[in-house]
Write a protein that holds these residues in place. Structure first.
Motif, PDB file in Angstrom:
ATOM      1  N   LYS A 237      51.476  69.757  75.992  1.00 25.00           N
ATOM      2  CA  LYS A 237      51.646  68.309  75.963  1.00 25.00           C
ATOM      3  C   LYS A 237      50.579  67.650  76.831  1.00 25.00           C
ATOM      4  CE  LYS A 237      56.654  68.678  75.411  1.00 25.00           C
ATOM      5  NZ  LYS A 237      57.977  68.384  76.025  1.00 25.00           N
ATOM      6  N   ASN A 238      49.894  66.662  76.269  1.00 21.57           N
ATOM      7  CA  ASN A 238      48.848  65.936  76.988  1.00 21.57           C
ATOM      8  C   ASN A 238      47.842  66.881  77.645  1.00 21.57           C
ATOM      9  OD1 ASN A 238      50.238  63.470  76.439  1.00 21.57           O
ATOM     10  ND2 ASN A 238      51.598  63.910  78.173  1.00 21.57           N
ATOM     11  N   PRO A 239      47.120  67.674  76.840  1.00 22.10           N
ATOM     12  CA  PRO A 239      46.155  68.618  77.422  1.00 22.10           C
ATOM     13  C   PRO A 239      45.049  67.913  78.200  1.00 22.10           C
ATOM     14  CG  PRO A 239      45.842  68.417  75.045  1.00 22.10           C
ATOM     15  CD  PRO A 239      47.115  67.711  75.370  1.00 22.10           C
ATOM     16  N   VAL A 240      44.645  68.546  79.263  1.00 23.90           N
ATOM     17  CA  VAL A 240      43.606  68.003  80.136  1.00 23.90           C
ATOM     18  C   VAL A 240      42.231  68.367  79.576  1.00 23.90           C
ATOM     19  CG1 VAL A 240      42.670  68.072  82.483  1.00 23.90           C
ATOM     20  CG2 VAL A 240      45.145  68.209  82.109  1.00 23.90           C
ATOM     21  N   LYS A 241      41.264  67.516  79.797  1.00 19.61           N
ATOM     22  CA  LYS A 241      39.905  67.787  79.340  1.00 19.61           C
ATOM     23  C   LYS A 241      39.391  69.082  79.960  1.00 19.61           C
ATOM     24  CE  LYS A 241      35.266  65.773  79.141  1.00 19.61           C
ATOM     25  NZ  LYS A 241      34.402  64.632  79.561  1.00 19.61           N
ATOM     26  N   GLY A 242      38.821  69.949  79.137  1.00 22.17           N
ATOM     27  CA  GLY A 242      38.301  71.230  79.606  1.00 22.17           C
ATOM     28  C   GLY A 242      39.292  72.370  79.477  1.00 22.17           C
TER      29      GLY A 242
END
Length: 268
Positions: free
Chosen positions: A87-92
């Motif tokens: 859920k809501n993956p972080v950039k990178g």
């Protein structure tokens, strides 16, 4: 000698009864899963049929330059799937998933085929592709579970982590409990499977080999290799993934990146 009984296409069609049963339960209980069941069943059947013919072509052309691209595609798709379930993956995060899946899978496959099974030709698709599929898929599932749980635990423990950081703890130590919970969660499916292996659960690989005419003892040996390597791959993939995520959730100065958490957004 292959003693497996072939299943004619017409008789295979009888399995549609299982799909009807699924839809019936969904309708009766108002689960609203009928569309998903139909699409999932259709996709699974078509994809498996296409893969079956595709793998047959690969088996007929045993060349490393044919096998390696397939393994790379499996790893890239698995890494993308890890991120898809977060859920809501972080950039990178995709890069973190790619590194963790690649390293853990490569280690397990090299160990299996260089020290345990020792196939004459390292790129033999008959062995490499099925084993790699199980190894990569389970590592993928472990990383997805670990990543989601780790982010959730960090978010729930923001006040606790803030206090530890203010006392001089490094981010790795402050987030230790969150990391432990995440890694434990990722290992539960593999450990549960190991506990009931051979008593409640007869694994697919072992069953398939026995049906295909292999000795049950040989099938058991292969299954021991697979189940232990899967557990180790899950642990290694999850550990590397969570360790890399530390660098995403904390700054180099051991501060929480509040903008990545719902709790931090609410706080602001």
């Amino acid at each position: 000698m292959n003693n497996a009984i072939d299943v004619p296409w017409l008789q295979l069609g009888f399995c549609s009864v299982f799909v009807i049963l699924l839809i019936g339960i969904s309708l009766y209980e108002s689960l609203r899963l009928e569309k998903t069941i139909l699409i999932g069943s259709f996709r699974a059947a078509i994809q498996l049929i296409l893969v079956g013919f595709f793998i047959k072509l690969i088996f007929d052309h045993k060349q490393w330059y044919v096998v390696m691209p397939i393994l790379l595609v499996m790893i890239f798709v698995a890494s993308q799937t890890v991120i898809k379930w977060l859920k809501n993956p972080v950039k990178g995060m995709y890069f973190c998933a790619l590194i963790s899946v690649s390293l853990a899978s490569a280690f397990s496959l090299l160990f299996i085929f260089l020290l345990v099974i020792r196939i004459p030709v390292w790129y033999d698709p008959q062995y490499l592709i099925p084993v790699a599929g199980m190894i990569i898929a389970n590592g993928m599932n472990g990383a997805a579970l670990a990543g989601e749980r780790y982010k959730s635990e960090l978010e729930n423990r923001v006040p606790e982590i803030e206090m530890l950081l203010s006392l001089g703890y490094e981010s790795k130590m402050a987030s230790r409990k969150s990391r432990q919970q995440a890694l434990s969660a990722s290992l539960i499916p593999s450990l549960n499977s190991m506990m009931v292996m051979g008593i409640v659960h007869l694994p697919g690989m072992m069953t398939g080999q026995i049906i295909a005419g292999s000795s049950p003892v040989t099938a058991v040996k292969y299954q021991i290799v697979i189940i232990l390597s899967i557990a180790a791959t899950v642990a290694l993939t999850s550990w590397v993934f969570v360790s890399l995520l530390d660098k995403k959730f904390f700054t180099p100065h051991h501060q929480i990146r509040y903008e990545l958490f719902n709790a931090g957004k609410r706080k602001k």
